[in-house]
Design a protein around this motif. Structure first.
Motif, PDB file in Angstrom:
ATOM      1  N   UNK A 183       0.789  -1.297  -0.023  1.00  0.00           N
ATOM      2  CA  UNK A 183      -0.053   0.221  -0.100  1.00  0.00           C
ATOM      3  C   UNK A 183       0.961   1.054  -0.157  1.00  0.00           C
ATOM      4  N   UNK A 184       1.620   1.376  -0.751  1.00  0.00           N
ATOM      5  CA  UNK A 184       2.589   2.422  -1.061  1.00  0.00           C
ATOM      6  C   UNK A 184       1.615   3.488  -1.785  1.00  0.00           C
ATOM      7  N   UNK A 208      -0.646   3.885  -4.748  1.00  0.00           N
ATOM      8  CA  UNK A 208      -1.033   2.171  -5.258  1.00  0.00           C
ATOM      9  C   UNK A 208      -1.387   1.448  -3.950  1.00  0.00           C
ATOM     10  N   UNK A 209      -2.623   0.537  -4.553  1.00  0.00           N
ATOM     11  CA  UNK A 209      -2.707  -0.442  -3.356  1.00  0.00           C
ATOM     12  C   UNK A 209      -3.057  -1.870  -3.943  1.00  0.00           C
TER      13      UNK A 209
END
Ligand SMILES: Cc1ncc(C[n+]2csc(CCOP(=O)(O)OP(=O)(O)O)c2C)c(N)n1
Ligand code: SF4
Ligand SMILES: [Mg+2]
Lengths: 392, 291
Positions: free
Chosen positions: B47-48, B51-52
């Motif tokens: 989950x950076x 983005x997930x």
């Protein structure tokens, strides 16, 4: 109709009327009566909520975080060590923009362990992003809980709100309270609706990792919301007055400031004592008034500066201290007054009432005595010199 | 491959056992599932922002509180009358589970929340650079238990987390291994069919921290099971159901493929100590095929 109520019971009554779906808390004096009352209300089916008896304050805050994340209005309350234990979660709730409401029954911090009132606990989470209200009376505490949900859940706000009320003085004191009816509350505070929630139909990811490319902006957005609150909160208090006919909350409140040459700045129940001291001083012809901080975060810097711009001397009364520094209110007030440039009043800082040391009218008059003397930034009032001598 | 609820494109190391296991878990649970995740490698690599990898509702709060957050989610769903149709999973690493998050987990189990807790056991704090946890095995070389003239590596055996979970009297506890993907999915489905708190601990090799080839994840995981060092079993209502080992291998076979035990291979005493752990597990969890 007014009812003669204990502060904690009054808070439980208003929280019940706000219809939270998840309530979780861990016992700590002087918060306990509030959650005991709520537990009983759930047990009696007066309140349709999930009451989660957790094993710590860290989990209490985490449970309401989870409850709120499902889009359900949630409530917790704590004090002192409990607030410190949940501090990590407190910051997290604000960063995640979850409009939890919490009551803090303000109390001293250990060591030495001390269950009595001051305001050191809230200062530990001052920088967390929560909106911080301070109640002067039980009535105001009641009203601020209503305003807290109304404000925090506003889709343009989405921030948690803490109602601070002085431990014992307000939580265990009795007062004739105008308690809004369920119908009035339902009209004022409709059911919480949000699309920012965990939902299997619309699967969101909440609580990302944000690297240096994103973090700064995300924090800035919280700060920006707080700035917007500086105009929203007076509106909120205005609407509240229209609906309920009472002045409660707002950014600041003033007392006998019209022609004041000297002023106190303070927050919470001590303002009542200060009002009495002002009446005494006024009777002797002293032109003195009070600026009460009702909202501490966002900090109402402009409202404070403009209310003090014609004053010559200001005494900031802190019931907490940043050890090694100053009283937190003092630091903020002096920062706000910088905008007045050379017109800024001489401003002194005073520390009173730590660990429940009684603050009487006499204590405030002692502050007043020192006000016209040399400027001081962190003067303790009421120290027992004989005790200090003993420890040498 | 059928459609997955844990998208590829995350930033886990090649051969990360935890990444494989996390996908197996959510795909077994299905889309009517909400996840509360502790801080750790899985959360970081999936989950950076912005983005997930997750196609289900997913929340990360802190390192140690996923069990409490999940308790809150479950309570919220109960309040909304939706709990019967939605699974709640709390998940975290061994450190977030057995050490810093143990209190929150114990509270969640004791209160009886209808939540499945999944512990991804890679036997150290990997996200912060391979420090020991309460689930690091005896003698393992981590950055905070380095072998030296006065030390043998990690001085203590693994904390018996599954037994600790089971001692709460919960209806279902299981261990599993990423070496046996179908077994993981079977156990997740079984767990979710049971009301109340459930605990599953999955052994997930970490090529970076264990220092094995990233292509060997499955083999390493299987060797841990076949040597008896990672006992696979279930407690259904307290009743032990072991997964039997067809033919037990000596621990050396497992140890020698990993850098974290390299210092042991020259040391007969150390090897004996670890063999004793395996023998104890085999007895305690009745792992031998014929007895
Ligand atoms: C209160 C707190 N302490 C320490 C950390 C630092 N920290 C983040 S992840 C982590 C280790 C995670 O280990 P584990 O739970 O085993 O998960 P893994 O990364 O190995 O999958 C640590 C120590 C933190 N985020 N919060
Ligand atoms: S360090 Fe280990 S657990 Fe973390 S992503 Fe890499 S392989 Fe996976
Ligand atoms: Mg780990």
């Amino acid at each position: 109709m007014k009812q003669f109520l204990e502060g904690s019971h009054a808070v439980a009554e208003i929280v019940k009327r706000c219809r939270p779906g998840v309530v979780s808390a861990y016992p700590i004096t002087p918060q306990t009566h509030i959650v005991e009352d709520l537990a009983q209300m759930v047990s009696n089916q007066e309140l349709n909520a999930q009451f989660v008896n957790v094993e710590s304050e860290h989990s209490a805050a985490s449970v309401v975080l989870g409850g709120e994340a499902t889009g359900v209005r949630s409530y917790t309350a704590t004090s002192s060590q409990g607030l410190l234990l949940m501090a990590e979660v407190v910051f997290n709730i604000a960063g995640m923009r979850l409009p939890v409401v919490m009551t803090t029954a303000n109390r001293a911090i250990s060591a030495p362990i001390n269950i009595w009132n001051d305001q050191q606990d809230v200062m530990v989470v001052r920088d967390s992003g929560w909106v911080l209200f301070f109640a002067e009376s039980i009535q105001e505490a009641v009203d601020l809980h209503l305003q807290a949900y109304k404000l925090g859940e506003d889709p343009d706000v989405m921030l948690p709100v803490m109602v601070n009320m002085d431990g014992f003085i307000l939580t265990h004191g009795m007062e004739a309270v105008d308690m809004p009816s369920q119908e009035e509350v339902d009209r004022y505070l409709p059911a919480y609706k949000t699309t920012y929630k965990l939902d299997v139909e619309n699967p969101l990811t909440m609580g990302y990792l944000a690297d240096p490319d994103y973090y700064l902006e995300i924090r800035y957005m919280v700060q920006e919301t707080h700035t917007e609150l500086l105009s929203k909160i007076p509106q909120l208090a205005g609407e509240f007055k229209k609906t309920f006919g009472r002045e409660s909350g707002g950014l600041i409140q003033t007392y006998r400031m019209e022609d004041a040459e000297q002023a106190f700045v303070a927050a919470g129940s001590v303002c009542g004592t200060i009002r009495d001291a002002i009446d005494e001083l006024r009777a002797k012809g002293k032109k003195v008034g009070l600026v009460k901080i009702a909202t501490y975060r966002p900090f109402p810097k402009d409202a404070i500066a403009s209310s003090l711009k014609n004053v010559k001397e200001v005494a900031v009364v802190d019931k907490s201290i940043s050890l090694g520094g100053f009283g937190p209110f003092y630091t903020d007030v002096t920062s706000a007054l910088l905008s007045l440039g050379a017109q800024a009043p001489k401003t002194s800082g005073f520390i009173l009432g730590l660990g429940g040391r009684d603050i009487r009218v006499k204590s405030i008059l002692d502050v007043y005595e020192k006000l016209s003397g040399k400027q001081v930034d962190c003067a303790f009032i009421g120290l027992k010199q004989e005790l200090l001598a003993e420890t040498e | 491959m059928t459609e997955t609820l844990f998208k590829p494109g995350h930033t886990a190391c090649a051969g990360c056992g935890q990444a494989i296991a996390a996908r197996l878990v959510i795909d077994a649970a299905g889309k009517n599932t909400m996840i509360a995740n502790n801080t750790g490698c899985l959360e970081v690599f999936s989950t950076k922002y912005p983005e997930s990898a997750w196609c289900v509702p997913w929340i990360h709060s802190l390192f140690e509180n996923c069990a409490a957050v999940a308790s809150g989610i479950e309570s919220g769903l109960k309040y909304l009358g939706k709990k019967d149709t939605i699974n709640v999973i709390a998940q975290g690493g061994d450190g977030g589970t057995a050490d810093i998050g143990l209190q929150a987990l114990s509270g969640m189990l004791e209160r009886g929340h209808d939540v499945l807790y999944v512990c991804y056991d890679n036997e150290a704090y990997m996200n912060t650079g391979i420090q020991r946890s309460g689930l690091t095995p005896t003698t393992s070389n981590t950055t905070t238990t380095p072998p030296g003239s006065a030390s043998f590596g990690n001085p203590r055996p693994k904390k018996p987390m599954p037994d600790i979970a089971a001692a709460h009297g919960i209806p279902y506890v299981a261990t599993a291994s990423v070496g046996y993907p179908q077994d993981i999915q079977k156990k997740v489905k079984k767990a979710l069919s049971i009301k109340g708190p459930k605990y599953i601990q999955i052994h997930v090799p970490c090529p970076l921290g264990w220092r094995h080839e990233s292509s060997q994840t499955s083999e390493v995981a299987k060797l841990a099971v076949e040597t008896g060092l990672y006992p696979i079993f279930e407690y259904e209502n307290g009743q032990l159901i072991p997964r039997k080992i067809a033919s037990v291998k000596p621990v050396e076979e497992y140890l020698k493929v990993q850098g974290r035990f390299k210092h042991l291979l020259k040391d007969a005493k150390g090897l004996k100590e670890i063999q004793a752990v395996a023998d104890y597990n085999i007895k305690k969890y009745q792992l031998k095929a014929q007895e």
